[in-house]
Design a protein around this motif. Sequence first.
Motif, PDB file in Angstrom:
ATOM      1  N   ASP A  10       0.819  -1.204   0.000  1.00  0.00           N
ATOM      2  CA  ASP A  10       0.000   0.000   0.000  1.00  0.00           C
ATOM      3  C   ASP A  10       0.859   1.263   0.000  1.00  0.00           C
ATOM      4  O   ASP A  10       0.433   2.299  -0.489  1.00  0.00           O
ATOM      5  N   LEU A  11       2.063   1.179   0.553  1.00  0.00           N
ATOM      6  CA  LEU A  11       2.963   2.323   0.558  1.00  0.00           C
ATOM      7  C   LEU A  11       3.382   2.708  -0.853  1.00  0.00           C
ATOM      8  O   LEU A  11       3.768   3.845  -1.096  1.00  0.00           O
ATOM      9  N   LYS A  12       3.292   1.790  -1.769  1.00  0.00           N
ATOM     10  CA  LYS A  12       3.662   2.072  -3.161  1.00  0.00           C
ATOM     11  C   LYS A  12       2.792   3.182  -3.743  1.00  0.00           C
ATOM     12  O   LYS A  12       3.240   3.946  -4.574  1.00  0.00           O
ATOM     13  N   LYS A  16       4.677   6.304  -5.326  1.00  0.00           N
ATOM     14  CA  LYS A  16       4.460   6.600  -6.745  1.00  0.00           C
ATOM     15  C   LYS A  16       3.850   7.994  -6.888  1.00  0.00           C
ATOM     16  O   LYS A  16       4.185   8.731  -7.823  1.00  0.00           O
ATOM     17  N   GLY A  17       3.005   8.373  -5.966  1.00  0.00           N
ATOM     18  CA  GLY A  17       2.428   9.723  -5.970  1.00  0.00           C
ATOM     19  C   GLY A  17       3.501  10.790  -5.848  1.00  0.00           C
ATOM     20  O   GLY A  17       3.442  11.818  -6.528  1.00  0.00           O
ATOM     21  N   VAL A  18       4.485  10.549  -5.006  1.00  0.00           N
ATOM     22  CA  VAL A  18       5.600  11.493  -4.862  1.00  0.00           C
ATOM     23  C   VAL A  18       6.355  11.615  -6.179  1.00  0.00           C
ATOM     24  O   VAL A  18       6.706  12.717  -6.605  1.00  0.00           O
ATOM     25  N   GLU A  19       6.577  10.484  -6.843  1.00  0.00           N
ATOM     26  CA  GLU A  19       7.259  10.518  -8.147  1.00  0.00           C
ATOM     27  C   GLU A  19       6.483  11.374  -9.147  1.00  0.00           C
ATOM     28  O   GLU A  19       7.068  12.209  -9.842  1.00  0.00           O
ATOM     29  N   LEU A  32      -3.264   9.003  -6.590  1.00  0.00           N
ATOM     30  CA  LEU A  32      -2.539   8.022  -5.780  1.00  0.00           C
ATOM     31  C   LEU A  32      -2.541   8.403  -4.304  1.00  0.00           C
ATOM     32  O   LEU A  32      -2.664   7.539  -3.429  1.00  0.00           O
ATOM     33  N   TYR A  33      -2.418   9.694  -4.007  1.00  0.00           N
ATOM     34  CA  TYR A  33      -2.499  10.143  -2.607  1.00  0.00           C
ATOM     35  C   TYR A  33      -3.874   9.843  -2.035  1.00  0.00           C
ATOM     36  O   TYR A  33      -4.000   9.420  -0.892  1.00  0.00           O
ATOM     37  N   ALA A  44       0.105  10.636   3.087  1.00  0.00           N
ATOM     38  CA  ALA A  44      -0.731  10.923   1.922  1.00  0.00           C
ATOM     39  C   ALA A  44      -1.827  11.908   2.294  1.00  0.00           C
ATOM     40  O   ALA A  44      -2.147  12.824   1.525  1.00  0.00           O
ATOM     41  N   MET A  45      -2.408  11.757   3.476  1.00  0.00           N
ATOM     42  CA  MET A  45      -3.427  12.695   3.949  1.00  0.00           C
ATOM     43  C   MET A  45      -2.846  14.101   4.038  1.00  0.00           C
ATOM     44  O   MET A  45      -3.487  15.077   3.645  1.00  0.00           O
ATOM     45  N   PHE A  46      -1.626  14.199   4.555  1.00  0.00           N
ATOM     46  CA  PHE A  46      -0.962  15.496   4.665  1.00  0.00           C
ATOM     47  C   PHE A  46      -0.749  16.118   3.288  1.00  0.00           C
ATOM     48  O   PHE A  46      -1.054  17.292   3.062  1.00  0.00           O
ATOM     49  N   TYR A  47      -0.215  15.335   2.359  1.00  0.00           N
ATOM     50  CA  TYR A  47       0.046  15.848   1.014  1.00  0.00           C
ATOM     51  C   TYR A  47      -1.252  16.283   0.329  1.00  0.00           C
ATOM     52  O   TYR A  47      -1.275  17.287  -0.380  1.00  0.00           O
TER      53      TYR A  47
END
Length: 69
Positions: A10-12, A16-19, A32-33, A44-47
């Motif tokens: 799930d961390l992927k 991948k969202g960061v990429e 993705l986030y 992801a919630m923060f982003y």
Amino acid sequence: MCSKSIHSKDLKFFEKGVEYLMNGNLNKAYKLYLKAAGLGDVEAMFYLGVMYLEGKGLPQDKKNVIVVS
């Protein structure tokens, strides 16, 4: 939302969202986030909150900043 356990696969979604974010593909990063946040990923919630706050890749929406944070 935060009570779910996060598995390594799930961390992927977040990684991948960061990429995508770094490459300027904000729409894919957002999707993705959103998926990662739904699985309980706090980063992801923060982003997502930052994206809503700054209007990055989507309309600025301060109400959603509070919802996803």
